[in-house]
Write an enzyme that holds these catalytic residues in place. Structure first.
Site, PDB file in Angstrom:
ATOM      1  N   ASN A 297       0.900 -12.609   1.586  1.00  0.00           N
ATOM      2  CA  ASN A 297       1.611 -12.509   2.779  1.00  0.00           C
ATOM      3  C   ASN A 297       0.897 -11.458   3.427  1.00  0.00           C
ATOM      4  O   ASN A 297       1.250 -11.257   4.910  1.00  0.00           O
ATOM      5  CB  ASN A 297       2.923 -12.238   2.279  1.00  0.00           C
TER       6      ASN A 297
ATOM      7  N   ARG B 237       0.769  -1.261   0.098  1.00  0.00           N
ATOM      8  CA  ARG B 237      -0.073   0.056  -0.054  1.00  0.00           C
ATOM      9  C   ARG B 237       0.841   1.399  -0.050  1.00  0.00           C
ATOM     10  O   ARG B 237       0.461   2.120  -0.740  1.00  0.00           O
ATOM     11  CB  ARG B 237      -1.176   0.077   1.131  1.00  0.00           C
TER      12      ARG B 237
ATOM     13  N   TYR C 130      -6.497 -12.079  16.010  1.00  0.00           N
ATOM     14  CA  TYR C 130      -5.613 -12.652  14.972  1.00  0.00           C
ATOM     15  C   TYR C 130      -5.422 -14.146  14.562  1.00  0.00           C
ATOM     16  O   TYR C 130      -5.667 -14.739  13.704  1.00  0.00           O
ATOM     17  CB  TYR C 130      -4.225 -12.194  15.439  1.00  0.00           C
TER      18      TYR C 130
END
Length: 250
Positions: free
Chosen positions: A97, A45, A173
């Site tokens: 990833n 990004r 997570y």
């Protein structure tokens, strides 16, 4: 595609796209594939960090190009797929990833549900979004590979094994990686009659900014399982979960 085009395509360098490749494990996956002679798309990004990574890779002799990519944004992913096609015309390996922890704390009884939502949006839905956008290019490859970077904390077997080292309680997570593992299996089932091999990998407890550099493995060590699965020969495994030592239990 005619026979001459197929021959030319077969003799061109293999092409990979690595998401979240501007730093840490993602960068080392890109570097490792580049060292093997692959052309590598550096998906990220942040423009400054992305272009810095591309420059560093090129200085090391890697044929790298930047791919602006926010895995949580449909338009960004569509544009990224178009860019890869324009730059390379094909894709041989996609390494999903990019990932986040969702921040903390993540005790299930008190968690801000936006943390859970953010982790799932990036770590799961982002993978689906990117994979589906790149599948048309992957299908052009004679040996397409998809690698989803997961974590052993997503293993329900390990999470329920007394004494297993699976990190702290983390309702955002850890379950997002469990979800990612399940998604990997579903892709493998749907794609079973194709030449696309898709697997999940655990890089191990690697020192990156994701864990404030507390990990015990280097990013190069963390990248090794993904590089191995991105380059696995035809007839290799699909729909499995691996680390450096072999299969990880779901």
């Amino acid at each position: 595609m005619d026979a001459m085009s197929e021959t030319n395509t077969a003799h061109r360098p293999q092409v990979a796209l690595v998401t979240g490749a501007n730093k840490g494990i993602g960068y080392e996956i890109a570097a490792g594939l580049g060292a093997l002679g692959w052309t590598v798309g550096v998906g990220a990004r942040n423009e400054e960090r992305r272009e810095s990574a591309v420059e560093k890779l090129r200085a090391a002799g890697v044929d790298a190009f930047g791919v602006p990519l926010d895995v949580t944004d449909d338009a960004s992913v569509t544009a990224a797929a178009r860019l890869v096609e324009e730059q390379a015309g094909r894709l041989d390996a996609l390494v999903n990833n990019a990932g986040i922890t969702g921040g903390g704390p993540q005790d299930p009884t008190t968690v801000d549900v936006d943390r859970v939502r953010a982790a799932v949006e990036t770590n799961v839905i982002g993978v689906i979004r990117v994979t589906n956008a790149l599948l048309p290019l992957l299908r052009r490859s004679p040996s397409p590979r998809i690698v989803n970077v997961s974590s052993s904390v997503g293993s329900l077997t390990l999470q329920t094994t007394p004494g297993a080292e699976v990190g702290p309680v983390a309702v955002a997570y850890s379950p997002s990686k469990t979800f990612l593992n399940a998604v990997t299996v579903q892709y493998a089932k749907e794609l079973a009659d194709t030449n696309i091999l898709i697997n999940a990998v655990c890089p191990g407890y690697t020192a990156t900014d994701l864990n404030a550099f507390q990990g015990v493995r280097t990013p190069q060590q963390g990248a090794a399982p993904a590089i191995r699965l991105a380059t696995v020969p035809d007839g290799g495994p699909t729909g499995h979960f691996f680390d450096d030592e072999g299969k990880v239990p779901w």
